[in-house]
Design a protein around this motif. Structure first.
Motif, PDB file in Angstrom:
ATOM      1  N   SER A   1      -4.453  -2.990   3.925  1.00 46.77           N
ATOM      2  CA  SER A   1      -4.524  -3.954   2.829  1.00 46.77           C
ATOM      3  C   SER A   1      -4.245  -5.364   3.328  1.00 46.77           C
ATOM      4  CB  SER A   1      -3.505  -3.566   1.768  1.00 46.77           C
ATOM      5  OG  SER A   1      -3.173  -4.689   0.986  1.00 46.77           O
TER       6      SER A   1
ATOM      7  N   TRP B   1       1.587 -10.611  -6.291  1.00 44.13           N
ATOM      8  CA  TRP B   1       2.249  -9.318  -6.142  1.00 44.13           C
ATOM      9  C   TRP B   1       3.569  -9.303  -6.914  1.00 44.13           C
ATOM     10  CZ3 TRP B   1       6.864  -7.617  -3.851  1.00 44.13           C
ATOM     11  CH2 TRP B   1       6.977  -6.217  -3.740  1.00 44.13           C
TER      12      TRP B   1
ATOM     13  N   GLN C   1       4.714  -6.807 -10.088  1.00 48.47           N
ATOM     14  CA  GLN C   1       5.949  -6.019 -10.157  1.00 48.47           C
ATOM     15  C   GLN C   1       6.685  -6.289 -11.468  1.00 48.47           C
ATOM     16  OE1 GLN C   1       4.552  -4.372  -7.330  1.00 48.47           O
ATOM     17  NE2 GLN C   1       6.619  -3.637  -7.638  1.00 48.47           N
TER      18      GLN C   1
ATOM     19  N   ILE D   1       5.270  -4.574 -14.361  1.00 46.47           N
ATOM     20  CA  ILE D   1       5.671  -3.168 -14.439  1.00 46.47           C
ATOM     21  C   ILE D   1       7.035  -3.048 -15.115  1.00 46.47           C
ATOM     22  CG2 ILE D   1       6.322  -1.155 -13.077  1.00 46.47           C
ATOM     23  CD1 ILE D   1       4.222  -2.088 -11.008  1.00 46.47           C
TER      24      ILE D   1
ATOM     25  N   THR E   1       2.264  -1.112 -17.653  1.00 48.62           N
ATOM     26  CA  THR E   1       2.014  -0.289 -16.463  1.00 48.62           C
ATOM     27  C   THR E   1       0.524  -0.112 -16.190  1.00 48.62           C
ATOM     28  OG1 THR E   1       2.320   1.577 -17.928  1.00 48.62           O
ATOM     29  CG2 THR E   1       4.123   1.039 -16.476  1.00 48.62           C
TER      30      THR E   1
ATOM     31  N   LEU F   1      -0.443   0.407 -12.587  1.00 47.97           N
ATOM     32  CA  LEU F   1       0.368   1.302 -11.758  1.00 47.97           C
ATOM     33  C   LEU F   1      -0.469   2.177 -10.832  1.00 47.97           C
ATOM     34  CD1 LEU F   1       3.176   2.152 -11.122  1.00 47.97           C
ATOM     35  CD2 LEU F   1       3.055   3.845 -12.935  1.00 47.97           C
TER      36      LEU F   1
ATOM     37  N   PHE G   1      -1.037   0.983  -7.311  1.00 49.95           N
ATOM     38  CA  PHE G   1       0.060   1.114  -6.362  1.00 49.95           C
ATOM     39  C   PHE G   1       0.142   2.533  -5.839  1.00 49.95           C
ATOM     40  CE2 PHE G   1       1.176  -2.547  -8.851  1.00 49.95           C
ATOM     41  CZ  PHE G   1       1.490  -3.449  -7.847  1.00 49.95           C
ATOM     42  N   VAL G   2      -0.048   3.464  -6.729  1.00 50.84           N
ATOM     43  CA  VAL G   2       0.099   4.850  -6.322  1.00 50.84           C
ATOM     44  C   VAL G   2      -1.011   5.280  -5.373  1.00 50.84           C
ATOM     45  CG1 VAL G   2       0.129   7.230  -7.140  1.00 50.84           C
ATOM     46  CG2 VAL G   2       1.374   5.473  -8.382  1.00 50.84           C
TER      47      VAL G   2
ATOM     48  N   ASN H   1      -4.206  -1.512  -2.690  1.00 50.77           N
ATOM     49  CA  ASN H   1      -4.077  -2.650  -3.575  1.00 50.77           C
ATOM     50  C   ASN H   1      -4.575  -3.889  -2.862  1.00 50.77           C
ATOM     51  OD1 ASN H   1      -2.122  -2.104  -1.861  1.00 50.77           O
ATOM     52  ND2 ASN H   1      -0.429  -2.274  -3.307  1.00 50.77           N
TER      53      ASN H   1
ATOM     54  N   PRO I   1       2.305  -0.026   2.768  1.00 44.07           N
ATOM     55  CA  PRO I   1       1.754   0.302   1.446  1.00 44.07           C
ATOM     56  C   PRO I   1       2.535   1.403   0.748  1.00 44.07           C
ATOM     57  CG  PRO I   1       0.133   0.768   3.192  1.00 44.07           C
ATOM     58  CD  PRO I   1       1.321   0.163   3.854  1.00 44.07           C
TER      59      PRO I   1
ATOM     60  N   ARG J   1       5.592  -0.284  -0.690  1.00 46.66           N
ATOM     61  CA  ARG J   1       5.258  -1.116  -1.855  1.00 46.66           C
ATOM     62  C   ARG J   1       4.969  -0.242  -3.061  1.00 46.66           C
ATOM     63  NH1 ARG J   1       2.079  -3.927   1.883  1.00 46.66           N
ATOM     64  NH2 ARG J   1       0.171  -3.167   0.919  1.00 46.66           N
ATOM     65  N   ALA J   2       4.289   0.868  -2.818  1.00 47.88           N
ATOM     66  CA  ALA J   2       3.986   1.775  -3.934  1.00 47.88           C
ATOM     67  C   ALA J   2       5.270   2.342  -4.528  1.00 47.88           C
ATOM     68  CB  ALA J   2       3.073   2.892  -3.446  1.00 47.88           C
TER      69      ALA J   2
ATOM     70  N   GLY K   1       6.783  -0.165  -6.679  1.00 43.61           N
ATOM     71  CA  GLY K   1       6.017  -0.237  -7.927  1.00 43.61           C
ATOM     72  C   GLY K   1       6.420   0.864  -8.891  1.00 43.61           C
TER      73      GLY K   1
ATOM     74  N   GLY L   1       9.744   0.414 -10.461  1.00 47.21           N
ATOM     75  CA  GLY L   1       9.763  -0.658 -11.455  1.00 47.21           C
ATOM     76  C   GLY L   1       9.795  -0.127 -12.868  1.00 47.21           C
ATOM     77  N   SER L   2       9.273   1.087 -13.055  1.00 49.52           N
ATOM     78  CA  SER L   2       9.309   1.652 -14.404  1.00 49.52           C
ATOM     79  C   SER L   2      10.456   2.632 -14.593  1.00 49.52           C
ATOM     80  CB  SER L   2       7.958   2.287 -14.749  1.00 49.52           C
ATOM     81  OG  SER L   2       7.442   3.007 -13.678  1.00 49.52           O
TER      82      SER L   2
ATOM     83  N   PRO M   1       3.057  11.714  -4.874  1.00 53.50           N
ATOM     84  CA  PRO M   1       1.686  11.194  -4.756  1.00 53.50           C
ATOM     85  C   PRO M   1       1.197  11.045  -3.323  1.00 53.50           C
ATOM     86  CG  PRO M   1       3.056   9.776  -6.145  1.00 53.50           C
ATOM     87  CD  PRO M   1       3.963  10.714  -5.433  1.00 53.50           C
ATOM     88  N   PHE M   2       2.086  11.167  -2.354  1.00 49.37           N
ATOM     89  CA  PHE M   2       1.703  10.853  -0.985  1.00 49.37           C
ATOM     90  C   PHE M   2       1.453  12.098  -0.153  1.00 49.37           C
ATOM     91  CE2 PHE M   2       4.273   7.379  -2.599  1.00 49.37           C
ATOM     92  CZ  PHE M   2       3.396   6.326  -2.406  1.00 49.37           C
TER      93      PHE M   2
ATOM     94  N   PHE N   1      13.816  -9.252  -5.202  1.00 49.45           N
ATOM     95  CA  PHE N   1      12.663 -10.092  -5.503  1.00 49.45           C
ATOM     96  C   PHE N   1      13.087 -11.562  -5.528  1.00 49.45           C
ATOM     97  CE2 PHE N   1      11.501  -5.933  -6.987  1.00 49.45           C
ATOM     98  CZ  PHE N   1      10.162  -5.836  -6.675  1.00 49.45           C
TER      99      PHE N   1
END
Lengths: 114, 114
Positions: free
Chosen positions: A6, A85, A89, A92, A97, A100, A103-104, A108, B18, B21-22, B25, B28-29, B40-41, B79
């Motif tokens: 990225s 970026w 964030q 979120i 979201t 989202l 990111f997953v 990005n 990445p 960062r994910a 992200g 964040g929720s 997810p990875f 941040f």
DNA sequence: TACATACTGAGCCATATGGCTAAGTTACCG
DNA sequence: CGGTAACTTAGCCATATGGCTCAGTATGTA
């Protein structure tokens, strides 16, 4: 490894090094030659040049050679990439979201502003 | 090499990957367990855990183990570190080299962490 | 033309990064 | 008590990073 990298990877990577951050700071007050930029650092020129090339490659500066002097200029829009970026964030956190998935799924790259 | 490493080095370094960062992200929720974050990875757990540890080491997350589950929480104040740096750069552009005095606008968003 | 200046290129080296597997350890469940 | 789940530890490996030196190349200057 790294089949696709990225834009953000390089953008942040450029900022991990104190020498490179210092160069960006210096360039904030105007263009300068490689020699001028290198002067404050106790580092061999070829080593320093690697930083310059890296900053150029990652879009943080532009350089142009005139005669035997290479002049470097700050690319301020790169700061926008980071701000975008940061903004995402915060979105979120705020419960929006909608982005989202990006990111997953790791890719990005849409922050390529301009 | 590197006898003294600035806080910023790690703060930015954490963002070069990445996967990391994910994770930020996702956090964040809201807090999540290592297992949830890793799901997810397509990556072995020990590899993923290195990222978690790195994020913790560089101050981007806090983690706490309860039973056999480790829960991760976002450290939003990190941040702010970046925003401060961005602000300093902009101050340079504006000709004001007085650092840090001009704390950036977005501080009112960071209530939830310390 | 001779020499200095300002990079540039090639290649070496140590450490860091980011992935893996295999084998623990420590809860929780039945 | 036995088994499964959720990490954890301990390595190994390839590549990247960030420094160095030594030897160019191309320009500007006397």
């Amino acid at each position: 490894m790294a089949q696709y990298v990225s834009r953000l990877d390089g953008t942040f990577q450029a900022l991990t090094d104190p020498t490179r951050r210092a160069v960006l700071g210096r360039l904030g007050s105007g263009p300068a030659s490689v020699g001028e930029l290198a002067a404050p650092f106790d580092m061999a020129l070829p080593s320093f040049m690697k930083h310059i090339r890296y900053l150029e490659k990652t879009g943080w500066i532009r350089t142009r050679k005139t005669g035997r002097v290479r002049t470097c200029t700050l690319e301020k829009k790169s700061f926008g990439v980071i701000e975008t970026w940061l903004g995402e964030q915060r979105n979120i956190w705020a419960g929006r979201t909608d982005r989202l998935e990006h990111f997953v799924t790791v890719t990005n790259d849409k922050e390529t502003s301009e």
